[in-house]
Design a protein around this motif. Structure first.
Motif, PDB file in Angstrom:
ATOM      1  N   ALA A  95      -6.297   1.509   1.046  1.00 50.51           N
ATOM      2  CA  ALA A  95      -6.121   0.047   1.009  1.00 50.51           C
ATOM      3  C   ALA A  95      -4.856  -0.352   1.768  1.00 50.51           C
ATOM      4  CB  ALA A  95      -6.059  -0.436  -0.443  1.00 50.51           C
ATOM      5  N   ALA A  97      -3.518   1.335   4.230  1.00 49.99           N
ATOM      6  CA  ALA A  97      -3.764   1.569   5.661  1.00 49.99           C
ATOM      7  C   ALA A  97      -4.590   0.446   6.274  1.00 49.99           C
ATOM      8  CB  ALA A  97      -4.462   2.912   5.853  1.00 49.99           C
ATOM      9  N   VAL A  98      -5.597  -0.041   5.530  1.00 49.72           N
ATOM     10  CA  VAL A  98      -6.439  -1.124   6.051  1.00 49.72           C
ATOM     11  C   VAL A  98      -5.581  -2.337   6.386  1.00 49.72           C
ATOM     12  CG1 VAL A  98      -8.188  -2.838   5.425  1.00 49.72           C
ATOM     13  CG2 VAL A  98      -8.545  -0.438   4.862  1.00 49.72           C
ATOM     14  N   GLU A  99      -4.648  -2.641   5.490  1.00 45.28           N
ATOM     15  CA  GLU A  99      -3.862  -3.851   5.672  1.00 45.28           C
ATOM     16  C   GLU A  99      -2.702  -3.656   6.651  1.00 45.28           C
ATOM     17  OE1 GLU A  99      -3.308  -5.409   1.660  1.00 45.28           O
ATOM     18  OE2 GLU A  99      -5.448  -5.049   1.344  1.00 45.28           O
TER      19      GLU A  99
END
Lengths: 106, 152
Positions: A95, A97-99
């Motif tokens: 999560a 890394a996604v952001e």
């Protein structure tokens, strides 16, 4: 923004209970033996064993007048508890890394 | 038997899928690996039938499983060939499966559902570990890993 299920983290989440379980994993033990080796009372040991038993991590047998606790040989509950935490940690990192990864224009 | 997890991320579905698959190495915790060498990176190949594996700092490779379904940006399913000694087990009948579904909840919000299932299939080997209490392959190793994760 990240939300996780926190239920089902497993009976091993508590450090004292983990210590009880580790001792049981070294060989079958009675409540009294566990209480002697740990800085907790017999009733506290019994309580932790009850939780471990309900979680499917330990089983108990009557041996003469003694009740001995040992690790449930199927071990699946322990694997489940372990994997549960592995994925919690991995998905938290995911999560983040996604952001933090710039989104390429599509 | 399965472990089910849901995480909601602030990103579109395409991006959420891409970071999970192409960006696998950027987020997978390097402490969770099964190779003998320290892990340099974990790789999830972006095609059906692709490999899911780790590369060690010494250049060695260690398989984790195969990509069973690759359906961008909706779904990816991988097999996980983990045996009781936390090593690669080539027998597909003893592999567990991880399915990840990406569900768009809005242009910039994606719900990610992960299901790790059939890990009771690791069965026989796992039982050997449970009863072999001495040594790193037994409970000591598992519990150490567990404590590291729990304390993270």
């Amino acid at each position: 923004m990240a939300t996780y299920r926190t239920d089902g983290l497993g009976a091993l989440g508590d450090p004292t209970r983990r210590a009880v379980f580790e001792l049981v994993a070294t060989g079958p033990k009675a409540v009294g033996e566990l209480a002697r080796e740990l800085p907790i009372s017999r009733p506290a040991v019994s309580q932790h064993l009850k939780v471990l038993k309900e979680a499917g991590l330990v089983i108990d047998d009557a041996v003469g007048t003694r009740r001995l606790y040992r690790v449930d040989p199927s071990g699946v509950a322990a694997l489940r508890a372990y994997l549960d935490l592995v994925w919690d940690r991995a998905l938290a990192a995911y999560a983040a890394a996604v952001e933090n990864t710039p989104e390429e224009p599509s | 038997m399965s472990v089910v997890k849901t995480v909601t991320v602030k990103a579109g579905q395409q991006h959420a899928f891409k970071v999970f698959t192409a960006g696998f190495a950027t987020w997978w915790p390097s402490s969770h690996h099964i190779g003998k060498a320290d892990m340099a990176e974990a790789i999830l190949e972006q095609r059906e039938g692709g490999r899911w594996y780790e590369r060690g700092v010494d250049g060695s490779e260690c398989d984790w499983g195969s990509v069973l379904v690759y359906d961008p940006p909706n779904r990816v399913v991988v097999s996980w060939h983990l045996n009781g000694e936390w090593a690669y087990d080539p027998d597909p009948a003893r592999a567990s499966e991880v399915e990840v579904r990406f569900i768009a909840e809005g242009p910039d919000v994606t719900r990610v559902e992960l299901e790790h299932r059939h890990f009771e299939r690791h069965g026989d080997n796992w039982e050997a570990v449970a009863t072999g209490v001495n040594g790193d392959g037994g409970w000591a190793g598992i519990l150490r890993g567990y404590a590291e994760v729990a304390g993270a």
